[in-house]
Design a protein around this motif. Sequence first.
Motif, PDB file in Angstrom:
ATOM      1  N   ILE A 190      46.611  45.888  43.558  1.00 19.93           N
ATOM      2  CA  ILE A 190      46.811  45.691  42.118  1.00 19.93           C
ATOM      3  C   ILE A 190      47.275  44.254  41.830  1.00 19.93           C
ATOM      4  CG2 ILE A 190      49.247  46.454  41.853  1.00 19.93           C
ATOM      5  CD1 ILE A 190      46.888  48.026  39.594  1.00 19.93           C
ATOM      6  N   GLY A 191      48.081  43.704  42.760  1.00 20.66           N
ATOM      7  CA  GLY A 191      48.560  42.326  42.591  1.00 20.66           C
ATOM      8  C   GLY A 191      47.420  41.333  42.678  1.00 20.66           C
ATOM      9  N   ILE A 192      46.565  41.523  43.676  1.00 20.98           N
ATOM     10  CA  ILE A 192      45.437  40.601  43.863  1.00 20.98           C
ATOM     11  C   ILE A 192      44.464  40.706  42.686  1.00 20.98           C
ATOM     12  CG2 ILE A 192      43.416  40.085  45.302  1.00 20.98           C
ATOM     13  CD1 ILE A 192      45.846  39.278  46.790  1.00 20.98           C
ATOM     14  N   SER A 193      44.139  41.956  42.303  1.00 23.54           N
ATOM     15  CA  SER A 193      43.175  42.074  41.195  1.00 23.54           C
ATOM     16  C   SER A 193      43.790  41.535  39.905  1.00 23.54           C
ATOM     17  CB  SER A 193      42.693  43.509  41.022  1.00 23.54           C
ATOM     18  OG  SER A 193      43.767  44.344  40.728  1.00 23.54           O
ATOM     19  N   GLY A 194      45.110  41.723  39.735  1.00 20.83           N
ATOM     20  CA  GLY A 194      45.787  41.161  38.565  1.00 20.83           C
ATOM     21  C   GLY A 194      45.715  39.645  38.569  1.00 20.83           C
ATOM     22  N   ALA A 195      45.922  39.055  39.752  1.00 21.30           N
ATOM     23  CA  ALA A 195      45.891  37.596  39.856  1.00 21.30           C
ATOM     24  C   ALA A 195      44.488  37.066  39.574  1.00 21.30           C
ATOM     25  CB  ALA A 195      46.357  37.166  41.240  1.00 21.30           C
ATOM     26  N   LEU A 196      43.467  37.757  40.126  1.00 21.17           N
ATOM     27  CA  LEU A 196      42.090  37.277  39.915  1.00 21.17           C
ATOM     28  C   LEU A 196      41.666  37.443  38.455  1.00 21.17           C
ATOM     29  CD1 LEU A 196      40.530  38.638  43.210  1.00 21.17           C
ATOM     30  CD2 LEU A 196      40.732  36.240  42.567  1.00 21.17           C
TER      31      LEU A 196
END
Lengths: 386, 614
Positions: free
Chosen positions: A236-242
């Motif tokens: 969720i963190g990575i997709s949020g960042a992207l």
Amino acid sequence: MNALADVSTNWMWIFSVVFALIAAAVWVYARAIPQGGASWWVLSVAVVGLTLASTLAGAGTASMLLLDAAALCAVGLILADRSPAARRAGRLYLTMTLAAVLCLLLAERLAGGVKPVYPLDQVVSALLLVGFALKLALVPVYFWLPMVAENAAPMSLVLIISVVDIAAFRELVHFREAMPWVFEQHQAVWLAAALLSMFVGALLALGQKNLRRLLAFSTLDDMGYLLLGVTVGSEIGISGALLGAAAHALFKLLLFSAVGTAENGLGHAVTLADRGLGCRFPRSAAAFVVGALGMIGVPPMIGFAGRWRLYLSGVAWGGIWLGLAMAAATVLALLYYVRAIHLVWLGPADEHQAVSGEPKAVRLTMVLLTVGVIVLGLFPAWLLAF
Amino acid sequence: MRTLVVIPFAALLLGILLELALGRILSRRWKGRLAFIAGLTAFGAVLALIPSIQGGQAVQFDLGWWDEGVGLALYVDGLSLIFALMATGIGSAILLYCITYMAHEETGTTRFYGLMLAFIGGLVGLVFSANLLVAYLCWEIIGLCSYFLVGFWYQRKEAAVGARKVLIITHAAGYGFLIAILLVYQSTGSFLWTSAEMSGAFTGAVFFLMLIAAMAKSVIFPLHTWIPEAMNAPTPVSALLHSACYVKAGIYLAARMYSFGGWQPEWNSAVMALGCVTMIVGALFALVQTDLKRLLAYSTISQLGYILTGLGLGTPAGIAAGLFYCLSHGIFKGTLFLCAGAVQHATGTRDMRQLGGLEQRMPGTHRIWLVAAAAIIGVPLTNGFVAKWLLYSAALTSGQGLVVLLAWLVSTFTAFYILKATVSVFYGRLPDELRGQDIHDASPTMLAGMGFLAVLALVFGLAPQLLMKWLVVPAGQGLGMAWPVEVTWLGLQTGAMTLLTTAAAGITVLAFGAGWVFYRLTRRARSSDVPVFTGGDPLPEGDRVGAVDFSELAGTTFGDAYRLLDPDPLYMGVWRGLQAAAGWAADRARGLENRAVLVWIVGALLLAAAMWIW
């Protein structure tokens, strides 16, 4: 690990489309409001082409080198303006870019795909942190960004921040997948860098009078959130960042388009001393308002889809206190954006100011982009299904 | 039933799209009519849902995905319906009023109607959503609509400043809601407040964060100071903001928290205390206003305090009182604002010092105002009386004597400032500045919009059991509060515990009657001059005590309280401190930019050292 790899691979296409859209908007804008001579056009095509090639190449040394080449072309965009201040900014950007490239290539070379033994692992981690801090303009090595923001043409800035910088951020995500130990072993340092960028960026933005510099510091601020998502490293963190990075690219295009249009009409840099520009440049004002609120993740703009994921990853990692710290930094951001909106764009206009209006093509581009970021924010599932 | 739930969204969305698509073709009046039809269709669909929520039932289903893993789960129970009816019903009356009111606006009517419909749709979305993240999305859509609507005349400085304050205070506090939602998700793995695990995740921190967000939206002290500044919006916006769509969102959240399960009894005291302080602060500040809309804005703060106090009692009767009060306030406050708008529309001012004698020129508006003024004061036969009575009764049966005392005190203040406004605007002599103007009553559509609401104030004052049986009790049941309907005609309470209250109210009505008889008997004597001792020199002939005298008196009497109870200087201090720190930091950073290469080397070494150490 595989899940993370899937996340960023899927995003390759989304970023490619976003970069292509931004390039199209930049060129439409540059046709209506010239940004430079023939060399500007050649360099801008090179920047977009190389960045797209790097994005489509995925991860690896080839992708890195293509992106570095794009960054060097971007230096040319700044140097295209022959004023001493622009040349100085260009030289600084070149120095920082070269230093960043050196750090990152060295780190990749030393690591060689596996975790090296102590103390080499520490050296690799330090090189990666410094390299990306320079590339993404994080605190305390951000200095090239405000100088470039003040002196480059608005669309050159968009190409640097929304295309080259965001592509560099995607590169960071690849490193997160390829070398997770760098982030997991030193999570506190990465998080400190993220929080420092958030708060210092927001505080410095609040202290600016020139709108371009304010927007430059807002990039520092936003990079802090994106870095936090990558550092936490959950899906969720990575997709949020992207998602946040893609939204950042679009909103910065809106913001710099609005400021550039007003500057073109007024004939001088827009500062907090300007008043009521919304009366003269209504669509630019609307674009600035939507861009500013979207940057801080106010629903229903697409920025919220990234922000809630970042907040969630922050709460998951650091509990309520990290969540509240992120919210506090966002409130600071709200303050500086709202100050700019209300001092510069809204309110009564200065009657004695002679201005030229908004070119039709620029107006249309801004309206389409504004509608686009709202529709995507209302239905983010469409974007993610892509 | 599912179709009925979807129709309000579809009607409002279609309305927005048609406004945008046909904005260049339609006249300003037709844009208004289109918006009214969209609002009325939504209202009809929500009304038709009433039978499906009787006995604490709910309609629930999924409407697809909003975001990856975040569904558009809908849940419509009695509580949702109360707020959806307010938004669409009062909203439609306001849209009807807008047709004439906005007809003179040169530009921006497409934007105006689009935002008004989105505003109503946002509240319906908030109250129909079972997914907390989607509820937050709607919460912020409402916030953004209010920001743009308050700043509708963005070329005017005061409108832009008012809009800024709305955004800063409500959006900043809204992060409390977002963080609370994420904490819930962290515990339960779900955004649904209807999930079985919700009660376990509803901790003190979650409650506190949600309460902060609700306080800012519902103008609860000390986060109330944005609402008087928002009065520079077009009057229909003020009416919608105060009566139906904005301040009620926070009340909805506060009430909805009872549905989550896990409510702790000690939280009631906190909610009640906030409600009591707010009702006093609002009333005190209303006393000193000379601007009609600002006076009504402060009265909203005070009335919201009553509503929150009712909810804070935490008993079935208290919650029923709070919800009945909420509906009643929506009706009478909407009417008062629309009347204020009609006065401003006709005279060009809302400064009570420049108004007076409008009874003759605006008889329709005057009568409608009187009904709404009676309702807010709590005069029998109006819904305001029943609301206050229910609240007093619930507080008495809970043993909260102090709450009753405070509420009674604030009621007297309410009577003072509303009478001040009534006399200053409608009675006495028409000021010289207005004599030459062509002042006439509101248009038929404006009168119809506000008249409809005034009639509702009377209907629900005469037959409050209609609201009780069909809406308030099912809403209470939905919150897990069983409360038998103990209210009959005129609000008479029939429960064994409330007989004393009924008797007390009976005596009050008798006193009113005696007063009226006394007034009628002595009326003839009024025509002759009566020497009145004023405490010193007599007032000049023909003079009267007006808004200024009243405000100055209140200002002198409560001077220290005003200084103590105004949080704005504190907020201003924080802002100035931040600005000074930011300015100092920006100057230092600018200095470092001149030595950028040296500084980046030091910075890079610091980062590397940090990496090495940690």
